[in-house]
Design an enzyme around this catalytic site. Structure first.
Site, PDB file in Angstrom:
ATOM      1  N   CYS A  61       0.826  -1.218   0.000  1.00 57.81           N
ATOM      2  CA  CYS A  61       0.000   0.000   0.000  1.00 57.81           C
ATOM      3  C   CYS A  61       0.857   1.265   0.000  1.00 57.81           C
ATOM      4  O   CYS A  61       2.016   1.260   0.449  1.00 57.81           O
ATOM      5  CB  CYS A  61      -0.869   0.050   1.247  1.00 57.81           C
ATOM      6  N   GLU A  63       0.452   4.018   1.885  1.00 62.10           N
ATOM      7  CA  GLU A  63       0.752   4.554   3.225  1.00 62.10           C
ATOM      8  C   GLU A  63       1.958   3.853   3.837  1.00 62.10           C
ATOM      9  O   GLU A  63       2.833   4.489   4.424  1.00 62.10           O
ATOM     10  CB  GLU A  63      -0.435   4.366   4.170  1.00 62.10           C
TER      11      GLU A  63
HETATM   12  N1  THU Z   1      -4.382   0.423  -1.131  1.00 59.04           N
HETATM   13  C1  THU Z   1      -3.529   1.359  -0.615  1.00 59.04           C
HETATM   14  O1  THU Z   1      -2.503   1.681  -1.212  1.00 59.04           O
HETATM   15  N2  THU Z   1      -3.835   1.893   0.585  1.00 59.04           N
HETATM   16  C2  THU Z   1      -4.945   1.579   1.305  1.00 59.04           C
HETATM   17  O2  THU Z   1      -5.060   1.986   2.455  1.00 59.04           O
HETATM   18  C3  THU Z   1      -6.023   0.801   0.680  1.00 59.04           C
HETATM   19  C4  THU Z   1      -5.594  -0.016  -0.471  1.00 59.04           C
HETATM   20  C5  THU Z   1      -4.044  -0.187  -2.416  1.00 59.04           C
HETATM   21  C6  THU Z   1      -3.708  -1.635  -2.331  1.00 59.04           C
HETATM   22  C7  THU Z   1      -4.018  -2.093  -3.736  1.00 59.04           C
HETATM   23  O3  THU Z   1      -2.887  -1.813  -4.549  1.00 59.04           O
HETATM   24  C8  THU Z   1      -5.157  -1.201  -4.173  1.00 59.04           C
HETATM   25  O4  THU Z   1      -5.138  -0.087  -3.293  1.00 59.04           O
HETATM   26  C9  THU Z   1      -6.520  -1.870  -4.117  1.00 59.04           C
HETATM   27  O5  THU Z   1      -6.731  -2.460  -2.891  1.00 59.04           O
END
Ligand code: THU
Length: 139
Positions: A61, A63
């Protein structure tokens, strides 16, 4: 809206950085690019984007990439996080937990794909009754 100590200019700058790096997100599977910008206590901004992988669970992710980026550069105290997604989505549970390691008073600014601020909250709001380092025996 929550009261917060940061100036509007700082918040807009943080959101702008998250929106800017979001273009670098690697999200060919979800088509859900995420950009994050983490403001350290010394004023430095550390960014992160989601980076997906053909082996899906190997992705990361935005964050957590931002936090890991900051810690790699020696920062452990943070004031605020800006998060930009198409629809103003909220940080996932795993990211909340990772962020909590460095303090629950983190201010979180959530913006949509146009960079419009949608929500303001603290990490404490997002992760009530958190498991923190204080729950472990003295190290
Ligand atoms: N994702 C993030 O980068 N941060 C979050 O807090 C929620 C989900 C990303 C993970 C994945 O690459 C995409 O969003 C869909 O879940």
């Amino acid at each position: 809206m929550l009261e917060h100590p940061l100036s509007d200019e700082t918040i807009q700058k943080l959101i702008a950085r998250a929106a800017q790096v979001r273009h670098n997100a690697y999200a060919p599977y979800s088509h859900y690019p995420v950009g994050a910008a983490l403001l350290a206590d010394d004023g430095t901004i550390y960014t992160g984007v989601n980076v997906e992988n053909a082996a899906y669970p190997s992705g990361m992710c935005a964050e957590r990439n931002a936090v890991f980026h900051a810690v790699t550069e020696g920062r452990r105290h943070f004031q605020a996080l800006a998060l930009v997604t198409d629809n103003g989505g909220s940080p996932c549970g795993a990211c909340r937990q990772v962020l909590s390691e460095f303090g629950l008073d983190l201010q979180i600014f959530i913006a949509d794909g146009n960079g419009n601020l949608q929500e303001v909250m603290t990490l404490r709001d997002l992760l009530p009754r958190a498991f923190t380092p204080a729950d472990l025996p003295p190290q």
